[in-house]
Design a protein around this motif. Structure first.
Motif, short mmCIF file in Angstrom:
data_model
loop_
_atom_site.label_atom_id
_atom_site.label_comp_id
_atom_site.label_asym_id
_atom_site.label_seq_id
_atom_site.Cartn_x
_atom_site.Cartn_y
_atom_site.Cartn_z
N ARG A 1 0.80 -1.06 0.00
CA ARG A 1 0.03 0.18 -0.07
C ARG A 1 0.90 1.33 -0.03
NH1 ARG A 1 -3.91 0.59 4.76
NH2 ARG A 1 -3.92 2.68 4.13
N HIS A 2 0.09 2.44 -0.31
CA HIS A 2 0.97 3.70 -0.27
C HIS A 2 0.61 4.09 1.37
CE1 HIS A 2 1.19 4.34 -4.64
NE2 HIS A 2 -0.06 4.02 -4.51
N THR A 3 1.87 4.65 1.58
CA THR A 3 1.90 5.06 3.33
C THR A 3 2.82 6.57 3.13
OG1 THR A 3 3.93 4.29 3.83
CG2 THR A 3 2.25 2.88 4.02
N ASP A 4 2.83 7.08 4.25
CA ASP A 4 3.33 8.39 4.37
C ASP A 4 4.97 8.43 3.93
OD1 ASP A 4 1.19 9.59 5.36
OD2 ASP A 4 1.87 9.33 7.20
N ASN A 5 5.74 7.23 4.15
CA ASN A 5 6.97 7.22 3.66
C ASN A 5 7.29 5.90 2.71
OD1 ASN A 5 6.43 5.29 6.08
ND2 ASN A 5 8.48 4.49 5.10
N GLN A 6 6.15 5.63 1.83
CA GLN A 6 6.50 4.51 0.76
C GLN A 6 5.40 4.81 -0.23
OE1 GLN A 6 6.28 0.64 2.50
NE2 GLN A 6 4.44 0.31 1.34
N ARG A 7 5.82 4.48 -1.44
CA ARG A 7 4.92 4.54 -2.57
C ARG A 7 5.03 3.21 -3.46
NH1 ARG A 7 7.06 8.48 -0.96
NH2 ARG A 7 8.99 7.96 -1.91
N CYS A 8 3.90 2.71 -3.78
CA CYS A 8 3.84 1.59 -4.76
C CYS A 8 3.85 2.03 -6.20
CB CYS A 8 2.72 0.56 -4.46
SG CYS A 8 2.88 -0.90 -5.41
N GLN A 9 5.09 2.03 -6.61
CA GLN A 9 5.42 2.59 -8.10
C GLN A 9 4.63 1.65 -9.14
OE1 GLN A 9 6.20 5.38 -7.88
NE2 GLN A 9 8.25 5.78 -7.05
N SER A 10 4.87 0.41 -9.08
CA SER A 10 4.15 -0.61 -10.16
C SER A 10 3.95 -1.88 -9.36
CB SER A 10 4.99 -0.53 -11.27
OG SER A 10 6.52 -1.06 -10.96
N THR A 11 2.95 -2.54 -10.01
CA THR A 11 2.64 -4.07 -9.34
C THR A 11 2.43 -4.82 -10.72
OG1 THR A 11 2.27 -3.26 -7.38
CG2 THR A 11 1.52 -5.56 -8.11
N LEU A 12 2.77 -6.13 -10.73
CA LEU A 12 2.17 -7.03 -11.83
C LEU A 12 1.99 -8.08 -11.05
CD1 LEU A 12 2.30 -7.74 -14.68
CD2 LEU A 12 4.80 -8.76 -14.36
N VAL A 13 0.84 -8.56 -11.43
CA VAL A 13 0.20 -9.88 -10.56
C VAL A 13 -0.16 -10.93 -11.86
CG1 VAL A 13 -1.75 -10.81 -9.51
CG2 VAL A 13 -0.95 -8.35 -9.15
N HIS A 14 0.91 -12.13 -11.63
CA HIS A 14 0.64 -13.08 -12.66
C HIS A 14 0.07 -14.34 -12.06
CE1 HIS A 14 1.31 -15.03 -16.54
NE2 HIS A 14 2.19 -16.27 -15.95
N ILE A 15 -0.97 -15.01 -12.25
CA ILE A 15 -1.63 -16.04 -11.86
C ILE A 15 -1.76 -17.08 -12.61
CG2 ILE A 15 -3.61 -16.97 -10.70
CD1 ILE A 15 -4.12 -13.94 -9.77
N THR A 16 -1.55 -18.33 -12.28
CA THR A 16 -1.53 -19.55 -13.27
C THR A 16 -2.28 -20.73 -12.64
OG1 THR A 16 0.98 -18.90 -14.02
CG2 THR A 16 -0.02 -21.13 -14.69
N PRO A 17 -3.16 -21.01 -13.12
CA PRO A 17 -3.74 -20.85 -14.36
C PRO A 17 -4.43 -19.50 -14.40
CG PRO A 17 -4.58 -22.96 -13.46
CD PRO A 17 -3.96 -22.31 -12.38
N LYS A 18 -4.71 -19.14 -15.72
CA LYS A 18 -5.32 -17.76 -15.84
C LYS A 18 -6.62 -17.58 -15.28
CE LYS A 18 -6.44 -14.15 -19.06
NZ LYS A 18 -6.48 -13.94 -20.77
N PRO A 19 -6.96 -16.52 -14.37
CA PRO A 19 -8.19 -16.44 -13.81
C PRO A 19 -9.51 -16.43 -14.65
CG PRO A 19 -6.39 -15.35 -12.85
CD PRO A 19 -5.93 -15.59 -14.01
N THR A 20 -10.38 -16.95 -14.48
CA THR A 20 -11.59 -16.70 -14.87
C THR A 20 -12.04 -15.13 -14.92
OG1 THR A 20 -12.36 -18.87 -14.61
CG2 THR A 20 -14.08 -17.21 -15.31
N TYR A 21 -11.81 -14.64 -13.63
CA TYR A 21 -12.17 -13.27 -13.18
C TYR A 21 -11.01 -12.70 -12.08
CZ TYR A 21 -14.94 -9.38 -11.11
OH TYR A 21 -15.31 -8.34 -10.40
#
Length: 295
Positions: free
Chosen positions: A29-49
């Protein structure tokens, strides 16, 4: 500092799972002293939703479902985080006293205080008790600054509890871990929060990551890092302050927050429901916190 965090969770089932629904707290998460610049979520098998959203506490979550038979499930999450330096020269012997903090938590009408009151109450995995109150009571004299007392509690747990990954599981009740005086970071954070709430203070559970550095001259092992947990206490008029009883310190730049809530049950990295699967499963988790560059 810029960190690249890779968290891989893999399940293997005895027989095919026909259907599963999952909720993940794996995106920092974002906080006062950190920032999430990017995130890649890869799930196998590929989710239906799949869908990203913020939960009640403002944590980033990812909900997904698989609606085709599968004998394994892999969730591979890679995030890039930038953190700001946290200065450790804070004078803990100043600030709001324990007595004033308890009084303000009961009487103040400031929105932040009202919101913090939720963290004084019992939660699914943390129940207030006389035993927890008595364990910490002598540290929290009404005239002592709250943050000084919280640091003393952190040191007490660090000194009197043994870190032992074999002694507890994520489902071990707080009272059992407290009696054993053994456990892991989750147990130590739960004990500290239980003590604080039993005394009338607001405290919350924080899950995240901690960069671990290899001994001089040795190469860091991929996947050698782990999820971590610590706690924060609320000081009315001053805000939330974090403490790590596993390491006897106040978290710094190497502590990376993933999520926070009332206890572990609010921020479980992955939880869900499966149908079929043979009644048992093999779980493996790998976490790597890699320092990319200093900023």
């Amino acid at each position: 500092m810029i960190y690249k965090i890779r968290h891989i969770t893999e399940y293997k089932y005895n027989s095919p799972v026909s259907l599963c629904y999952n909720l993940a707290h794996l995106v920092p998460r974002h906080t006062d002293n950190q920032r999430c610049q990017s995130t890649l979520v890869h799930i196998t098998p590929k989710p239906t939703y799949g869908q990203k959203r913020l939960d009640y506490f403002g944590n980033s979550t990812y909900y997904f479902s698989l609606e085709e038979p599968h004998k394994s499930l892999t969730i591979d999450v890679t995030s890039e985080i930038s953190t700001d330096p946290i200065f450790s020269s804070m004078n803990l012997d100043m600030g709001v006293s324990c007595g004033d903090a308890k009084h303000l938590l009961k009487t103040a009408t400031d929105p932040d205080v009202i919101e913090a009151r939720e963290f004084v109450m019992d939660s699914p995995m943390i129940k207030r008790s006389e035993e927890l109150r008595a364990y910490a009571a002598d540290l929290f004299d009404d005239n002592r600054p709250l943050l000084s007392a919280a640091m003393a509690l952190t040191s007490k747990i660090f000194s009197e509890f043994k870190y032992d990954p074999e002694s507890t599981t994520v489902a071990t009740p707080l009272n059992e871990a407290f009696e054993l005086k053994h456990g892991v970071c989750q147990d130590f954070a739960h004990v500290a929060i239980g003590c604080l709430r039993s005394l009338g203070f607001a405290a919350r559970y924080i899950s995240g990551y901690l960069e671990t550095l290899p001994p001089p001259g040795q190469v860091k092992l991929i996947g050698a890092d782990a999820s971590h947990a610590w706690f924060a206490v609320y000081s009315p008029g001053e805000g939330w302050f974090e403490f790590d009883p596993t390491n006897d310190n106040m978290p710094g730049e190497q502590h990376i927050t993933a999520a926070w809530g009332r206890d572990y049950s609010d921020v479980t990295p992955l939880q869900g429901v499966i149908f079929e699967g043979g009644g048992s499963q093999i779980l493996s988790v790998s976490v790597d916190v890699q320092r990319v560059e200093a900023i």
